[in-house]
Write a protein that holds these residues in place. Structure first.
Motif, PDB file in Angstrom:
ATOM      1  N   ASP A   1       0.809  -1.230   0.000  1.00 45.52           N
ATOM      2  CA  ASP A   1       0.000   0.000   0.000  1.00 45.52           C
ATOM      3  C   ASP A   1       0.832   1.265   0.000  1.00 45.52           C
ATOM      4  O   ASP A   1       0.499   2.256  -0.651  1.00 45.52           O
ATOM      5  N   MET A   2       1.925   1.252   0.715  1.00 45.25           N
ATOM      6  CA  MET A   2       2.688   2.494   0.860  1.00 45.25           C
ATOM      7  C   MET A   2       3.293   2.980  -0.451  1.00 45.25           C
ATOM      8  O   MET A   2       3.616   4.156  -0.579  1.00 45.25           O
TER       9      MET A   2
ATOM     10  N   GLN B   1       1.848   3.382  -3.251  1.00 40.26           N
ATOM     11  CA  GLN B   1       0.897   4.291  -3.866  1.00 40.26           C
ATOM     12  C   GLN B   1       0.854   5.608  -3.094  1.00 40.26           C
ATOM     13  O   GLN B   1       0.630   6.674  -3.659  1.00 40.26           O
ATOM     14  N   ALA B   2       1.117   5.526  -1.792  1.00 39.12           N
ATOM     15  CA  ALA B   2       1.027   6.722  -0.949  1.00 39.12           C
ATOM     16  C   ALA B   2       2.305   7.545  -0.976  1.00 39.12           C
ATOM     17  O   ALA B   2       2.292   8.729  -0.655  1.00 39.12           O
ATOM     18  N   ALA B   3       3.390   6.921  -1.356  1.00 42.91           N
ATOM     19  CA  ALA B   3       4.681   7.599  -1.282  1.00 42.91           C
ATOM     20  C   ALA B   3       4.715   8.840  -2.180  1.00 42.91           C
ATOM     21  O   ALA B   3       3.911   8.988  -3.096  1.00 42.91           O
ATOM     22  N   PHE B   4       5.657   9.708  -1.868  1.00 47.80           N
ATOM     23  CA  PHE B   4       5.847  10.879  -2.717  1.00 47.80           C
ATOM     24  C   PHE B   4       7.296  10.976  -3.121  1.00 47.80           C
ATOM     25  O   PHE B   4       8.151  11.192  -2.270  1.00 47.80           O
ATOM     26  N   PRO B   5       7.605  10.831  -4.381  1.00 45.74           N
ATOM     27  CA  PRO B   5       6.652  10.459  -5.433  1.00 45.74           C
ATOM     28  C   PRO B   5       6.190   9.011  -5.266  1.00 45.74           C
ATOM     29  O   PRO B   5       6.901   8.206  -4.676  1.00 45.74           O
ATOM     30  N   SER B   6       5.015   8.725  -5.802  1.00 47.55           N
ATOM     31  CA  SER B   6       4.507   7.348  -5.726  1.00 47.55           C
ATOM     32  C   SER B   6       5.441   6.436  -6.508  1.00 47.55           C
ATOM     33  O   SER B   6       6.102   6.876  -7.456  1.00 47.55           O
TER      34      SER B   6
ATOM     35  N   GLU C   1       4.648   7.499 -10.420  1.00 43.07           N
ATOM     36  CA  GLU C   1       5.506   8.661 -10.654  1.00 43.07           C
ATOM     37  C   GLU C   1       6.999   8.334 -10.651  1.00 43.07           C
ATOM     38  O   GLU C   1       7.782   9.007 -11.322  1.00 43.07           O
TER      39      GLU C   1
END
Lengths: 342, 342
Positions: B287-288, B290-295, B338
């Motif tokens: 899951d993380m 998708q949440a990361a920045f950048p994903s 990303e």
DNA sequence: TTGTAGGCGTTATCAG
DNA sequence: CTGATAACGCCTACAA
């Protein structure tokens, strides 16, 4: 000449085979294996030789039936995938890997009813010990634990009234410490963000609230929670919700590290400076908190050690040695990192 | 007047008690419970009434002893805390929660010897089915599985020669697909970074290598691995190592998502632009990512579903229905995000 | 469809 | 310290 009745089992050697080969009674073999001290040196050696030669291994089912006691530890946790409980379970497994005890693991899905159901199933096996997460059992569950006739260890928390034994730490204190740290670092409008608010999370929230009230800054609008399961993505959403309610917040105490990581990612995405504009504190101190950029302050808890300690206490109780202290507080540790270093 | 001999067991009602109360033979009770179809409607009702009134529950140990077959699924995984296996295990537990089957879970710690040991212990119980991770069992383990006398499901991989049944996906293809994606996005000096190189990781590496060789760009200096257990922190270290060996690398295929997250954090800390300067691909799609920045781009695998499917196949086999296909490939899915969108 | 007899492999009990 | 005997609770095999 009568044909020997074929064994139903897979033809594994039985205790009778060993007894015959060693020239002793079956019960002596049984004793030699379980209480070597009560069998003479000579016989013990003969028996051991026969056991080795035949490759005899006792049948756990027969043993459980005859002794009305299975060499099984029943373990009940609310989640298998939550790293926190996975660590506890790992500690339990590691501690028991060289013992004759098997482990019966149950997943309660954070449900008291599930816990009751599983406890009833577990009780059928007359386990050697029971380890359960938390101290908020339903009345029925509590009665089941009390009448299980074996050592019981509740884990993950401390409390005044254990069923039997207890290993954990104070979530209230953990929550308060985390919040006080933010206060100490100069944050004031500190939010609490939490998902899947189980009893332990509730107590962390209570600790947060106590710290905020102590400085007269508690405000219900600072609290954002949801019954959904924790995840990093959810942390992002919850921060957005929190900011919508209270745009001026300058600190966040997160229920756990997954949420904290989500909050961190959301801050970066929204170009909110951490720790300058918002300070972040997590809970549990998973490895990734130290690796994150910026690294994230968190409250380190000793999950693996809790599992090990629970087993050690249960084993001692099984051996007849009631521990001096039935309640063990393993504490926690605030790990200060960049996310609150402003 | 002779005092009735007190039961050794805790005084739970036995099948004989039920039989007496229902006015039938014990065996009829046994059958009514296990094969209701073979008992007349009338008796079945009477027996059920007696069971309810007495609160009778069959003793699993006695049952196992008498039938030489325990209602137990043996499950062997290399790690309890690795989210990948935790998800598989969760799928197994969820699928079995409403069945009479218990689960015997073993942690092999990625060790073939541990696996052998556990398999031997498990075999003692004559389990109803065995589920094991991977296809690289030692010869002894394989023999133990073949002679276990119960359905066996190997999970997490595909392969040509299952012991019995197999559910998983191709790690080789997963690794190749991930690498090809990086290539497609214009990356060229693509590194492979991996920790705890178990057989599945080795196959992902082989897939990576195949993709790189296909365009004539494979270089051993692009590969950085370690036997240490995966962690986010380790991902950071490994990226530093990889950059030291090959400062010009412009892409990273990570053995798993923990490593990938560590690589991402290290890039940010070192002010390396992602995806501009370096592209990152993970594996498993936690899951993380998708949440990361950048994903972070990752290869989504279906762990929970693998667990469910394994149980379904085993259950069918127990019921006598050999599945049409003994090998099920659940595939994977490249999720573009990303971290590779340059 | 139902019951009878016996055994599954081990341990508790009690005597020697 | 050792052993014969009788459970433990259920199921398989066979008979009725």
């Amino acid at each position: 000449m009568t044909r020997p009745r074929s064994r139903r089992g897979g033809g594994r050697p039985t205790i009778a085979d060993v007894a015959r080969k060693a020239g002793v009674g079956a019960i002596t073999v049984s004793r030699a294996l379980r209480e070597p001290g009560r069998v003479s040196e000579d016989l013990r050696r003969q028996i051991q030789a026969a056991v080795d030669e035949l490759g005899y291994v006792p049948d756990p089912n027969a043993r459980a039936l005859a002794s009305a006691r299975a060499e099984v530890f029943g373990v009940l946790v609310p989640s298998l995938t939550n790293n926190v409980f996975a660590e506890v379970v790992r500690g339990i497994y590691d501690s028991l890997s060289d013992s004759p005890f098997r482990i019966q693991l149950g997943n309660t899905h954070y449900s008291g009813l599930e816990e009751e159901r599983l406890l009833q199933v577990f009780a059928l096996q007359r386990p050697a010990a029971l380890i359960v997460a938390g101290i908020d059992q339903t009345p029925l569950s509590r009665k089941l634990l009390e009448t299980a006739g074996c050592p019981v260890v509740q884990v993950m928390e401390t409390g005044p009234d254990p069923v039997d034994m207890l290993v954990g730490f104070s979530h209230f204190d953990g929550g308060r410490t985390a919040t006080e740290h933010l206060i100490e670092m100069g944050y004031r409008r500190i939010a609490f963000i939490g998902a899947r608010m189980d009893p332990r999370s509730q107590r962390r929230l209570a600790g947060y609230r106590a710290a905020m009230e102590a400085i007269g800054l508690f405000d219900p609008r600072l609290v954002t929670t949801t019954p959904l399961l924790s995840s990093v993505s959810l942390g992002r959403e919850l921060l957005r919700d929190a900011l919508a309610k209270m745009p001026s917040l300058d600190g966040v105490f997160c229920n756990n590290d997954d949420i904290a990581l989500g909050v961190l990612f959301e801050c970066r995405r929204a170009a909110i400076a951490v720790p300058k504009t918002i300070g972040i504190v997590g809970f549990n101190d998973l490895d990734m908190m130290q690796a994150a950029f910026p690294s994230v302050t968190s409250v380190r808890t000793h999950r693996y050690e809790i599992g090990r300690r629970a087993v050690a206490m249960a084993l001692a109780a099984i051996a007849g040695q009631r521990p001096q202290q039935r309640v063990v507080d393993l504490g926690f540790q605030l790990i200060r990192r960049e996310s609150t270093a402003r």
